[in-house]
Write an enzyme that holds these catalytic residues in place. Structure first.
Site, PDB file in Angstrom:
ATOM      1  CB  SER A  94      42.995  40.948  34.654  1.00  0.00           C
ATOM      2  OG  SER A  94      42.686  39.619  35.008  1.00  0.00           O
ATOM      3  CG  ASP A 192      34.707  39.918  33.655  1.00  0.00           C
ATOM      4  OD1 ASP A 192      34.795  38.767  33.182  1.00  0.00           O
ATOM      5  OD2 ASP A 192      35.661  40.529  34.152  1.00  0.00           O
ATOM      6  CG  HIS A 222      38.464  39.778  32.133  1.00  0.00           C
ATOM      7  ND1 HIS A 222      38.222  39.805  33.499  1.00  0.00           N
ATOM      8  CD2 HIS A 222      39.803  39.574  31.999  1.00  0.00           C
ATOM      9  CE1 HIS A 222      39.354  39.610  34.144  1.00  0.00           C
ATOM     10  NE2 HIS A 222      40.327  39.482  33.258  1.00  0.00           N
TER      11      HIS A 222
END
Length: 246
Positions: A94, A192, A222
């Site tokens: 991320s 995700d 995620h």
């Protein structure tokens, strides 16, 4: 009221091949702990820094900004160099993946990059939702009453916007310049939000390196490092690292 124990950076000493592990926004190095242990067991030195403000209360987090967090990443990179690691690969999930791209841009001796669940387009309201979700969970863990939580979250809504605009701008600027000539593996979870698959494809298409690969994981959400396909992801990352020119 329960006291929250502050998470810390972790360092796992191995050989001269090193891996810098970068966690996600509002989170901490626990994102990368199992991956770090796995890679260390294969002989790699691993270090996962905690970004300034992370691992603390949401009120403390929003007193910091992407410049502070990036400084923590740079310090982590130099920590590994000072440990005698001449060559370093970087792995991020991320926001950590965004930072991993920037490490690849700014340091010539990076051997390879792995990014997971990296955002391309993120609006401020979406980032604010992430902060508020984290804040609610943090305050519930502290044992606060719902009424108090609501009052404190309303204050956070007003305070967080400026920092989140800076974060959006940081992501946007990273994605506008993907002239990275390093081996890179791009990974995303099929479970995700769809934008992360779009982001993965955008990054793949715009990187100048010819040594790049893209893979989606059918049963991953995620936070891929802690999901159902963790073992497969660990194995794929190890395979990528083994092919690098160290």
């Amino acid at each position: 009221m329960m006291k929250v124990i502050k998470p810390k950076s972790f360092f796992l000493k191995g050989g001269t091949k090193a891996v810098l592990l970068l966690h996600s926004f509002t989170s901490n190095p626990r994102d990368m702990k199992q991956l770090g242990r796995y890679l260390n067991g294969k002989g790699y030195t691993c270090f996962a820094p905690i970004y300034k403000g992370h691992g603390l209360s949401p009120e403390q987090l929003i007193q910091t900004n992407p410049t502070d967090w990036w400084k923590s990443v740079e310090e982590g990179y130099h920590f590994l160099k000072n440990q005698g690691c001449k060559h370093i690969a970087v792995i991020g999930v991320s926001l950590g993946g965004v930072f991993a791209l920037n490490v690849g841009k700014r340091f010539n001796d990076v051997n390879g990059i792995v990014i997971m669940s990296v955002p391309y387009k993120r609006e401020v309201n979406s980032l604010k939702g992430r902060i508020l979700k984290f804040a609610r969970a943090y305050k519930q863990f502290e044992g606060k009453e719902e009424q108090q939580i609501c009052v404190e979250i309303k204050k956070l809504e007003k305070l967080s916007s400026e920092r989140l605009v800076l974060l959006k701008n940081h992501i946007d600027m990273t994605m506008q310049d993907l002239e990275i000539n390093k081996p890179i593996r791009i990974m995303y979870g099929e479970l995700d939000e769809p934008l992360y698959k779009e982001s993965a494809n955008y990054i793949y298409d715009n990187l100048i390196t010819g040594n790049k690969s893209l893979k989606g994981y059918l049963n991953s959400k995620h936070l891929m490092t802690l999901g159902k396909e963790q073992e497969v992801i660990h194995s794929d990352i190890l395979s990528f690292l083994k092919k690098l020119q160290w």
